[in-house]
Design a protein around this motif. Structure first.
Motif, mmCIF file in Angstrom:
data_model
loop_
_atom_site.group_PDB
_atom_site.id
_atom_site.type_symbol
_atom_site.label_atom_id
_atom_site.label_comp_id
_atom_site.label_asym_id
_atom_site.label_seq_id
_atom_site.Cartn_x
_atom_site.Cartn_y
_atom_site.Cartn_z
ATOM 1 N N MET A 53 -61.768 7.676 18.067
ATOM 2 C CA MET A 53 -62.096 6.571 17.161
ATOM 3 C C MET A 53 -62.617 7.089 15.819
ATOM 4 O O MET A 53 -62.216 6.610 14.760
ATOM 5 N N ILE A 54 -63.508 8.083 15.871
ATOM 6 C CA ILE A 54 -64.085 8.595 14.609
ATOM 7 C C ILE A 54 -62.993 9.291 13.783
ATOM 8 O O ILE A 54 -62.943 9.165 12.563
ATOM 9 N N LYS A 55 -62.093 10.001 14.482
ATOM 10 C CA LYS A 55 -60.992 10.664 13.753
ATOM 11 C C LYS A 55 -60.137 9.633 13.031
ATOM 12 O O LYS A 55 -59.768 9.813 11.879
ATOM 13 N N LYS A 56 -59.834 8.528 13.722
ATOM 14 C CA LYS A 56 -59.023 7.465 13.118
ATOM 15 C C LYS A 56 -59.740 6.883 11.887
ATOM 16 O O LYS A 56 -59.143 6.708 10.830
ATOM 17 N N ALA A 57 -61.034 6.628 12.044
ATOM 18 C CA ALA A 57 -61.793 5.966 10.966
ATOM 19 C C ALA A 57 -62.024 6.877 9.761
ATOM 20 O O ALA A 57 -62.298 6.390 8.663
ATOM 21 N N THR A 58 -61.927 8.201 9.970
ATOM 22 C CA THR A 58 -62.226 9.128 8.852
ATOM 23 C C THR A 58 -60.978 9.875 8.375
ATOM 24 O O THR A 58 -61.085 10.862 7.651
ATOM 25 N N LYS A 59 -59.822 9.356 8.811
ATOM 26 C CA LYS A 59 -58.553 10.033 8.482
ATOM 27 C C LYS A 59 -58.382 10.230 6.976
ATOM 28 O O LYS A 59 -57.784 11.204 6.531
ATOM 29 N N HIS A 60 -58.917 9.281 6.202
ATOM 30 C CA HIS A 60 -58.739 9.318 4.743
ATOM 31 C C HIS A 60 -59.674 10.325 4.062
ATOM 32 O O HIS A 60 -59.576 10.540 2.856
ATOM 33 N N ILE A 61 -60.598 10.932 4.813
ATOM 34 C CA ILE A 61 -61.546 11.868 4.182
ATOM 35 C C ILE A 61 -61.160 13.290 4.574
ATOM 36 O O ILE A 61 -61.270 13.671 5.743
ATOM 37 N N LYS A 62 -60.710 14.033 3.610
ATOM 38 C CA LYS A 62 -60.076 15.323 3.901
ATOM 39 C C LYS A 62 -61.048 16.399 4.397
ATOM 40 O O LYS A 62 -60.671 17.265 5.180
ATOM 41 N N ASN A 63 -62.309 16.346 3.965
ATOM 42 C CA ASN A 63 -63.242 17.435 4.328
ATOM 43 C C ASN A 63 -64.141 17.082 5.516
ATOM 44 O O ASN A 63 -65.232 17.613 5.645
ATOM 45 N N VAL A 64 -63.653 16.178 6.380
ATOM 46 C CA VAL A 64 -64.428 15.789 7.565
ATOM 47 C C VAL A 64 -63.730 16.255 8.832
ATOM 48 O O VAL A 64 -62.519 16.105 8.965
ATOM 49 N N GLU A 65 -64.527 16.834 9.727
ATOM 50 C CA GLU A 65 -63.999 17.185 11.051
ATOM 51 C C GLU A 65 -64.866 16.552 12.120
ATOM 52 O O GLU A 65 -66.080 16.410 11.923
ATOM 53 N N VAL A 66 -64.263 16.188 13.241
ATOM 54 C CA VAL A 66 -64.997 15.509 14.314
ATOM 55 C C VAL A 66 -64.951 16.365 15.570
ATOM 56 O O VAL A 66 -63.876 16.807 15.984
#
Ligand code: ADP
Length: 162
Positions: A53-66
């Motif tokens: 879920m977090i990966k889906k919600a942060t897909k648009h942010i390039k420098n985020v990893e879950v």
């Protein structure tokens, strides 16, 4: 490279969490969203579900990893070369918890600091438990969770609270 870790239960991720992630990602080169375990809480979503879920919600942010990790947040931060832990502060209850956690972490490793962010106005009263409560009462959660996750969150909470 400035690296931050944002740990939490994310059960489920809310717009409050997402706002903190988006704002942190503008200041740090890399942000690790860490699904951690708080022994005082019972969870409705599995670690795998939360991660997806977090990966889906942060897909648009390039420098985020879950990622998930069940050891100390400090150990995870060291593993990733992070110098800062990010937390959100909504009210006095959060304040009490966060300052205790901060002092505890600081006494173990003073090289890793904690930065606290206040929520944006819309998210001030928002928590994962209020989302669960709203779904149980058949209320609309559109304003409180990432759009792409609304149906999934609603369905899973309904299934699990029958
Ligand atoms: P934890 O069990 O570690 O407190 P949570 O998922 O409840 O995990 O919260 C993770 C972090 O996000 C905490 O620092 C919490 O205070 C913060 N947080 C939770 N909801 C919000 C919100 N609506 N706005 C800002 N910060 C929030």
């Amino acid at each position: 490279m400035k690296i931050a870790v944002y740990p939490g239960s994310f059960d489920p991720i809310s717009n409050g969490h997402l706002d903190i992630i988006e704002r942190t990602s503008k200041v740090f080169d890399k942000v690790y969203v860490l699904i951690s375990v708080n022994p005082n809480k019972e969870y409705m979503f599995s670690v795998k579900e939360k991660e997806e879920m977090i990966k889906k919600a942060t897909k648009h942010i390039k420098n985020v990893e879950v990622e998930a990790y069940d050891g100390l947040v400090l150990d995870y931060a060291k593993l990733k070369g992070a110098s800062v832990i990010i937390r959100g502060l909504r009210n006095f209850i959060d304040y009490q918890d966060e300052i205790t956690l901060f002092q505890f972490n600081r006494s173990i490793d003073e090289n890793i600091d904690t930065f606290v962010l206040f929520p944006s106005a819309n998210n001030l009263f928002l928590s994962s438990s209020s989302i669960k409560q709203l779904v149980k009462l058949n209320a609309d959660i559109s304003n409180y969770v990432p759009k792409c996750l609304k149906d999934e969150i609603e369905t899973k909470i309904k299934e699990r609270t029958k």
